[in-house]
Design a protein around this motif. Structure first.
Motif, PDB file in Angstrom:
ATOM      1  N   GLU B  75     -50.686 -25.917 -24.836  1.00  0.00           N
ATOM      2  CA  GLU B  75     -52.035 -26.420 -25.141  1.00  0.00           C
ATOM      3  C   GLU B  75     -52.744 -25.506 -26.123  1.00  0.00           C
ATOM      4  O   GLU B  75     -53.496 -25.935 -26.990  1.00  0.00           O
ATOM      5  CB  GLU B  75     -52.879 -26.497 -23.864  1.00  0.00           C
ATOM      6  N   LEU B  76     -52.498 -24.209 -25.976  1.00  0.00           N
ATOM      7  CA  LEU B  76     -53.138 -23.248 -26.873  1.00  0.00           C
ATOM      8  C   LEU B  76     -52.662 -23.452 -28.312  1.00  0.00           C
ATOM      9  O   LEU B  76     -53.401 -23.196 -29.269  1.00  0.00           O
ATOM     10  CB  LEU B  76     -52.827 -21.818 -26.438  1.00  0.00           C
ATOM     11  N   ALA B  77     -51.407 -23.893 -28.453  1.00  0.00           N
ATOM     12  CA  ALA B  77     -50.852 -24.093 -29.791  1.00  0.00           C
ATOM     13  C   ALA B  77     -51.789 -24.957 -30.618  1.00  0.00           C
ATOM     14  O   ALA B  77     -52.094 -24.655 -31.775  1.00  0.00           O
ATOM     15  CB  ALA B  77     -49.473 -24.748 -29.682  1.00  0.00           C
ATOM     16  N   VAL B  99     -49.199 -18.446 -28.423  1.00  0.00           N
ATOM     17  CA  VAL B  99     -49.776 -19.793 -28.505  1.00  0.00           C
ATOM     18  C   VAL B  99     -48.726 -20.857 -28.793  1.00  0.00           C
ATOM     19  O   VAL B  99     -48.991 -21.833 -29.483  1.00  0.00           O
ATOM     20  CB  VAL B  99     -50.899 -19.855 -29.576  1.00  0.00           C
ATOM     21  N   PHE B 100     -47.534 -20.692 -28.226  1.00  0.00           N
ATOM     22  CA  PHE B 100     -46.568 -21.783 -28.336  1.00  0.00           C
ATOM     23  C   PHE B 100     -45.911 -22.058 -26.985  1.00  0.00           C
ATOM     24  O   PHE B 100     -46.013 -21.250 -26.068  1.00  0.00           O
ATOM     25  CB  PHE B 100     -45.565 -21.566 -29.467  1.00  0.00           C
ATOM     26  N   ALA B 101     -45.266 -23.189 -26.887  1.00  0.00           N
ATOM     27  CA  ALA B 101     -44.783 -23.707 -25.612  1.00  0.00           C
ATOM     28  C   ALA B 101     -43.894 -22.730 -24.845  1.00  0.00           C
ATOM     29  O   ALA B 101     -43.175 -21.929 -25.439  1.00  0.00           O
ATOM     30  CB  ALA B 101     -44.030 -25.006 -25.847  1.00  0.00           C
ATOM     31  N   SER B 119     -38.684 -17.818 -22.855  1.00  0.00           N
ATOM     32  CA  SER B 119     -38.423 -17.749 -24.294  1.00  0.00           C
ATOM     33  C   SER B 119     -36.944 -17.521 -24.546  1.00  0.00           C
ATOM     34  O   SER B 119     -36.298 -16.721 -23.861  1.00  0.00           O
ATOM     35  CB  SER B 119     -39.247 -16.615 -24.924  1.00  0.00           C
ATOM     36  N   GLY B 120     -36.429 -18.243 -25.534  1.00  0.00           N
ATOM     37  CA  GLY B 120     -35.019 -18.062 -25.856  1.00  0.00           C
ATOM     38  C   GLY B 120     -34.406 -19.240 -26.584  1.00  0.00           C
ATOM     39  O   GLY B 120     -33.258 -19.181 -27.019  1.00  0.00           O
TER      40      GLY B 120
END
Lengths: 137, 137, 137, 137
Positions: B75-77, B99-101, B119-120
């Motif tokens: 959402e921040l993205a 700011v990403f998913a 993350s990955g």
């Protein structure tokens, strides 16, 4: 010809952390336990319930330091004292060099394949949990 | 009068991480999976064998961000895009705002008790592993 | 199962700060007084007129440190000296670890629910204001 | 001849914060409210119970930014967009420049004597609380 970098795996890290946790429970002191691989990057971290929040960073960086210089962090304590040959090393590597007990390399057949960092108690407590953790490998 | 802050425990974090790992294995993409408590501090982190080294920091900070603003990082993205109402939020909190998913709060009875960061992989891969992880709570 | 983390509230922080301010006025030394919650995050900060600008950061970080390690910062001073068991701890946590007097945990029924940090005078002055502040809880 | 720097006092900051808190309560959104003086240094900060932890830093830095450039931070949002004349300003001042709504200078007789920063909700919510806060001066 490229070189080979032997490194501990996540499964190794799990065993290391479990052995550290068991020792921490035994001495009744909740701990932060971190494991880095041969590249010095974090593989696994555990903060036991009630362990110091400020020790997350310290445990991870003790493990980093132990691999960065292939040394037990307790040895660095002496070397980094005023007048010592490594005095001031704490300022390097963006503040990630920890110079007190609780970090140690992990070896396979004499070769360093990663490192452990423990933080959450006195130097003695961190040391005994760190020793148990590396022995768990 | 003090207030009560419910927080996930290390045992909760283990279940969350295990669920995330299982999903990552399913889609064949090794991941970093981090869990923070209600205070935003790291409780557990796992980097699966072969997962990106640069994603250690990102996974931990996605979890931090999801708790810092009680929001899914996806959402921040949108909110942080040029022209968006939170444009520039990435500069705050010493660069820890992701700011990403891949980051999401963890709720118990509707109350946020911690957060997960993954993350990955691609945004889609991070998201599906993050969803599986939070569902594992 | 989630764990419960008791934390001081803003109203608690107001009382703590007011008690600190009263003591600072009494000794005629303007101070910075900061209060963090159980998660270590800032709840309230006050810089009295004429208090040092450089002490804003110090007061906030003394409070952070007292909660990060559940300790009075004056104790850390000794532990972090060259030759001490925590020598070099100042380099951790991005420079937020303050190892001199003026920070103390705040307890409710023996459980730490936050911390206070005071900066603006000598070690003795910071200490007496810090003691008055925690007593104000 | 030296210049005179008019600055708000701690008592002023208390009124400003109280007015902001009242408005935040009115709209039902807990907020972080920070006040800096003419020198740009923090005078007072309050995090209302339940307000975002990640907004402590943002509120303080919105206040810093509003005084650093004598501007409402909402205006910077536009100026700092890609293609705008201040694009990239977020990288300056060690990441303390916030370019979204919620920060505003405080004026006495037309002269800037400090600034307020508010963070904890949408841009609209931050703005209305920031306006109420500055009006409380």
């Amino acid at each position: 010809m490229t070189q080979q970098l032997n490194s501990l795996s996540l499964d190794d890290a799990r065993r290391i952390v479990a052995a550290g946790e068991a020792r921490a429970a035994e001495i009744g002191q909740p701990m932060n336990i971190a494991v880095v691989d041969a590249g010095g990057d974090l593989v696994m971290h555990v903060r036991m319930d009630g362990a110091w929040r400020g020790s997350v960073d310290i445990a991870i960086n003790k493990a980093f330091t132990a691999r960065a210089f292939d040394i037990e962090t307790a040895e660095l304590a002496d070397l980094a004292k005023p007048g010592g040959p490594f005095y001031g090393i704490q300022a390097s590597n963006n503040g990630k060099v920890m110079v007190f007990a609780g970090g140690a390399p992990v070896r396979a057949d004499g070769v360093i394949v990663g490192a452990v960092g423990v933080s959450g108690g006195t130097g003695e407590q961190d040391t005994t949990v760190c020793e148990a953790a590396t022995a768990g490998f």
